[in-house]
Motif scaffolding. Structure first.
Motif, short mmCIF file in Angstrom:
data_model
loop_
_atom_site.label_atom_id
_atom_site.label_comp_id
_atom_site.label_asym_id
_atom_site.label_seq_id
_atom_site.Cartn_x
_atom_site.Cartn_y
_atom_site.Cartn_z
N LEU A 6 0.82 -1.21 0.00
CA LEU A 6 0.00 0.00 0.00
C LEU A 6 0.86 1.26 0.00
CD1 LEU A 6 -2.89 -0.83 2.51
CD2 LEU A 6 -3.01 -0.73 0.02
N ALA A 7 2.05 1.17 0.56
CA ALA A 7 2.96 2.32 0.57
C ALA A 7 3.61 2.55 -0.79
CB ALA A 7 4.04 2.13 1.63
N GLY A 8 3.52 1.57 -1.68
CA GLY A 8 4.12 1.70 -3.00
C GLY A 8 5.39 0.91 -3.17
N LEU A 9 5.60 -0.11 -2.33
CA LEU A 9 6.81 -0.91 -2.41
C LEU A 9 6.92 -1.58 -3.78
CD1 LEU A 9 9.25 -2.15 -0.78
CD2 LEU A 9 7.73 -4.11 -0.35
N PRO A 10 8.04 -1.39 -4.51
CA PRO A 10 8.23 -2.09 -5.78
C PRO A 10 8.34 -3.60 -5.54
CG PRO A 10 9.78 -0.25 -5.54
CD PRO A 10 9.14 -0.47 -4.20
N PRO A 11 7.88 -4.43 -6.47
CA PRO A 11 7.31 -4.08 -7.77
C PRO A 11 5.78 -4.12 -7.80
CG PRO A 11 7.91 -6.39 -7.78
CD PRO A 11 8.19 -5.88 -6.39
N PHE A 12 5.12 -3.90 -6.69
CA PHE A 12 3.65 -3.89 -6.68
C PHE A 12 3.12 -2.76 -7.56
CE2 PHE A 12 4.43 -6.52 -3.00
CZ PHE A 12 3.37 -7.42 -3.01
N ALA A 13 1.93 -2.99 -8.17
CA ALA A 13 1.39 -2.07 -9.16
C ALA A 13 1.04 -0.71 -8.57
CB ALA A 13 0.15 -2.69 -9.82
N ILE A 14 0.74 -0.64 -7.29
CA ILE A 14 0.41 0.65 -6.68
C ILE A 14 1.58 1.62 -6.83
CG2 ILE A 14 -0.03 1.82 -4.49
CD1 ILE A 14 -1.71 -0.49 -3.63
N GLY A 15 2.79 1.13 -6.57
CA GLY A 15 3.96 1.99 -6.72
C GLY A 15 4.17 2.43 -8.15
N LEU A 16 3.88 1.55 -9.11
CA LEU A 16 4.04 1.91 -10.51
C LEU A 16 3.03 2.98 -10.92
CD1 LEU A 16 5.51 1.44 -13.14
CD2 LEU A 16 4.04 -0.53 -13.59
N GLY A 17 1.79 2.85 -10.43
CA GLY A 17 0.80 3.88 -10.73
C GLY A 17 1.16 5.21 -10.13
N LYS A 18 1.68 5.19 -8.91
CA LYS A 18 2.04 6.44 -8.23
C LYS A 18 3.21 7.14 -8.91
CE LYS A 18 3.91 5.93 -4.23
NZ LYS A 18 4.09 5.58 -2.81
N SER A 19 4.08 6.37 -9.56
CA SER A 19 5.27 6.97 -10.17
C SER A 19 4.93 7.92 -11.30
CB SER A 19 6.20 5.86 -10.68
OG SER A 19 5.59 5.14 -11.75
N ALA A 20 3.70 7.83 -11.87
CA ALA A 20 3.32 8.73 -12.95
C ALA A 20 3.28 10.18 -12.50
CB ALA A 20 1.95 8.33 -13.51
N LEU A 21 3.12 10.41 -11.20
CA LEU A 21 3.07 11.77 -10.69
C LEU A 21 4.43 12.45 -10.70
CD1 LEU A 21 0.61 11.23 -7.70
CD2 LEU A 21 0.13 12.36 -9.87
N GLU A 22 5.47 11.71 -11.06
CA GLU A 22 6.80 12.34 -11.21
C GLU A 22 6.76 13.45 -12.24
OE1 GLU A 22 9.79 9.46 -12.17
OE2 GLU A 22 8.86 7.93 -10.91
N GLN A 23 5.89 13.29 -13.24
CA GLN A 23 5.83 14.26 -14.33
C GLN A 23 5.02 15.51 -13.96
OE1 GLN A 23 7.75 13.36 -16.83
NE2 GLN A 23 8.05 11.39 -15.80
N GLY A 24 4.33 15.50 -12.83
CA GLY A 24 3.51 16.62 -12.42
C GLY A 24 4.18 17.48 -11.38
N PRO A 25 3.40 18.34 -10.71
CA PRO A 25 3.96 19.18 -9.65
C PRO A 25 4.58 18.34 -8.54
CG PRO A 25 1.75 19.91 -10.27
CD PRO A 25 1.98 18.59 -10.95
N VAL A 26 5.68 18.82 -8.00
CA VAL A 26 6.39 18.07 -6.97
C VAL A 26 5.51 17.87 -5.74
CG1 VAL A 26 8.40 18.08 -5.43
CG2 VAL A 26 8.63 18.87 -7.80
N TRP A 27 4.69 18.88 -5.41
CA TRP A 27 3.89 18.79 -4.19
C TRP A 27 2.89 17.63 -4.27
CZ3 TRP A 27 -1.36 18.96 -3.97
CH2 TRP A 27 -2.05 19.52 -5.05
#
Length: 584
Positions: free
Chosen positions: A380-401
């Protein structure tokens, strides 16, 4: 013809439910296996359908009532990668929940299995509907089945109250949605999503169009348990059987987010500015993520804790829905698998010990389920390689906050779940000094959901837990998942391609780039998991808060009063805030 499969995937669970109801009364105790076989057939149908529509879109006009000059009165079903994959996810979760229930329930209650099949048919219909009014119809059918499943233990007052709150709040949202549908029909004379989109394309988004958008979306946001429409969800999860919680949290609530995005992208995208839509998602996504996190940290009732974690993650889904379709798919599938497994483990605890209180279960859990619970918490925290972490990584392209906030939300909610897991299964932390708490629902003294105490989890129950964990893991690593996510993202967000689907031929969709594991994304996931571990360990040995923190805690518990009148008041406040956000 692939389009012929679309109505079959909706009709089969409903037909199976009718057959099961007719046969169940004559052959008592034999309904589990037929129910599971019916779900397996549905999974096969949807799998075949998905293989035929990947990269395209097929349309079925029920009874041949086709669109003429942009108008039509028939029922339209649209199959694309988004809708069919979501329907398949609903079927897989239903299959895992049914497998878990094989030994979980004392006897084969035909009512339960019939309602589950109706629930599945409604969810598939909602995902495949290409008509706004039929979206509402399947929304209501989904709700009726879910209300009954939530309150299936009618002999228990708490069960009835949870189901009642669920029914009243969701019904109020549904009435507002129906009003919005009526306004659009009065304006355009059309109900199909594509037909409505064609009628509104190029129009100025006047008050009526904006108001109809607000009203239609209200019902979807209520179903998604978005703050401040969220109050019913924890009450329902606290009393619903654990296999039902898998469906409520894993797929039904995310379907509300799907409804919001699908309605905007097909109907309103040509008239209402995307900046307005993004602002709405940003405001409500942030509110939902923050409040869901705070309430999650305050829980000791394990099922309520997991329910508030779902609310927080729905907030993240809203943030991703602004323009990260492939990431939304990864996050949805990953969360559904992991959260479903955690709810099933909570059901095992309740059946083995007759208790769902974090304090009362101190050191009582089994090592196998404890290891899975801890792994699920870190996922749930986004530990790789679970899909939750992969989905969350898309926000790298958006605002840092946004990335920082989502990472914090993931870590805090995962920390709360991990805290409970370490305390229950491994006996870590300060031994509870007392269980009395006038403000928090403890979960003490609840009856087993299977109407009997189990000595230990059966193999089928453990297998169901393992299947769901593997779903959350596999979506992030299985070859081909990125391609499916890209096609689903394109199908969900595109406007002109969907409007072109009123033709009878498949409409190709090139797809969009799906997020892939990067060093930054992996580090963010590992950092979130490490932060969650620190939060959990700190909470296990901390002393109760005093002063301002205690006052905030008291206020939050008071707001979540359990009174349906208060919940309706907050729903109306939410409609007002939504209206101001869209009208401004």
């Amino acid at each position: 013809m692939p389009e012929v499969l679309l109505p079959i995937t909706i009709a089969w669970p409903l037909l199976a439910a009718c057959l099961l109801l007719m046969a169940g009364g004559r052959v008592p105790g034999s309904v589990q296996l037929p129910a599971i076989l019916a779900v397996i057939v549905e999974m096969t149908l949807l799998g075949v359908t998905l293989s035929t529509v990947r990269g395209g879109r097929v349309v079925h006009f029920v009874a041949g009532w086709r669109v003429n000059d942009g108008r039509g009165v028939g029922i339209v079903l649209v199959g694309d990668s988004t809708g069919v994959s979501i329907g398949l996810l609903a079927a897989v979760l239903t299959g895992a929940a049914s497998l878990f229930g094989w030994r979980y329930f004392e006897s084969g209650d035909v009512r339960y299995h019939v309602l589950v099949l109706i629930f599945l048919g409604a969810m598939v219909g909602y995902a495949l509907s290409g008509d706004l009014f039929d979206l509402f119809v399947f929304f209501e059918l989904m709700g009726v089945a879910a209300f009954a499943l939530t309150a299936i233990k009618v002999e228990e007052p708490r069960s009835v109250q949870g189901g009642f709150n669920f029914a009243i709040v969701n019904s109020a949202g549904a009435y507002l949605t129906l009003t919005g549908v009526a306004l659009l029909y009065a304006r355009t004379g059309r109900l199909g999503l594509a037909q409505l989109g064609m009628a509104l394309d190029g129009q100025r988004a006047d008050v009526l169009i904006r108001l109809s958008f607000v009203l239609v979306c209200t019902g979807w946001l209520v179903k998604a348990a978005v703050v401040p429409f969220h109050f019913w969800l924890a009450d329902a999860h606290a009393v619903a059987p654990a296999p039902v919680c898998v469906l409520l949290s894993g797929i039904m609530a995310p379907l509300g987010v799907y409804g919001v995005v699908r309605t905007y992208s097909t109907v309103f995208a040509g008239a209402l500015e995307h900046a307005v839509f993004s602002r709405m998602l940003l405001v409500f996504g942030t509110l939902t993520a923050v409040l869901g996190t705070l309430m999650c940290l305050l829980q000791r009732h394990v099922k309520r804790l997991l329910a508030y974690s779902t609310i927080a993650h729905i907030g993240v889904l809203l943030l991703l829905a602004a323009g990260h379709g492939p990431a939304l798919w990864f996050y949805l599938v990953g969360h559904a698998g992991v959260k479903g497994a955690l709810f099933l483990i909570a059901g095992v605890l309740l059946s083995e010990h007759g208790d769902i209180d974090e304090f009362g279960l101190f050191g009582k859990g089994s090592s196998f389920l404890g290891a899975v619970f801890v792994l699920g918490s870190l996922a749930l925290a986004g530990l790789p390689p679970f899909a939750i972490g992969l989905g969350k990584s898309a926000l790298e392209q958006g605002p840092v906050w946004q990335l920082v906030m989502v990472a914090a939300v993931s870590a805090l909610t995962a920390g709360a779940v991990l805290r409970a897991g370490l305390r229950i299964f491994f006996g870590l932390g300060r031994p509870p000094e007392g269980r009395e708490d006038s403000e928090r629902t403890s979960g003490e003294g609840e009856r087993p959901e299977g109407r009997t105490v189990l000595p230990k989890a059966s193999m089928t129950m453990r297998a169901a837990v393992a299947i769901l964990v593997l779903i959350g893991l596999g979506a992030g690593v299985v070859p081909g998942s990125a391609g499916l996510a890209g096609q689903s993202g394109a199908a969900l967000l595109e406007h002109s391609g969907y409007l072109g689907a009123i033709g009878s031929r498949p409409i190709s969709s090139s797809g969009t780039a799906a997020p892939v594991w990067s060093l930054t994304g992996a580090l963010v996931g590992i950092g979130s998991a490490a932060f969650a571990s620190l939060i959990a360990l700190g909470a296990l040995w901390r002393r109760p808060s005093q002063g301002g923190g205690r006052r905030l805690t008291s206020w939050l518990h008071a707001v979540h009063s359990g009174h349906v009148g208060d919940y309706i008041t907050w729903l109306l406040i939410g409609v007002l805030v939504l209206g101001v956000t869209v009208m401004a």
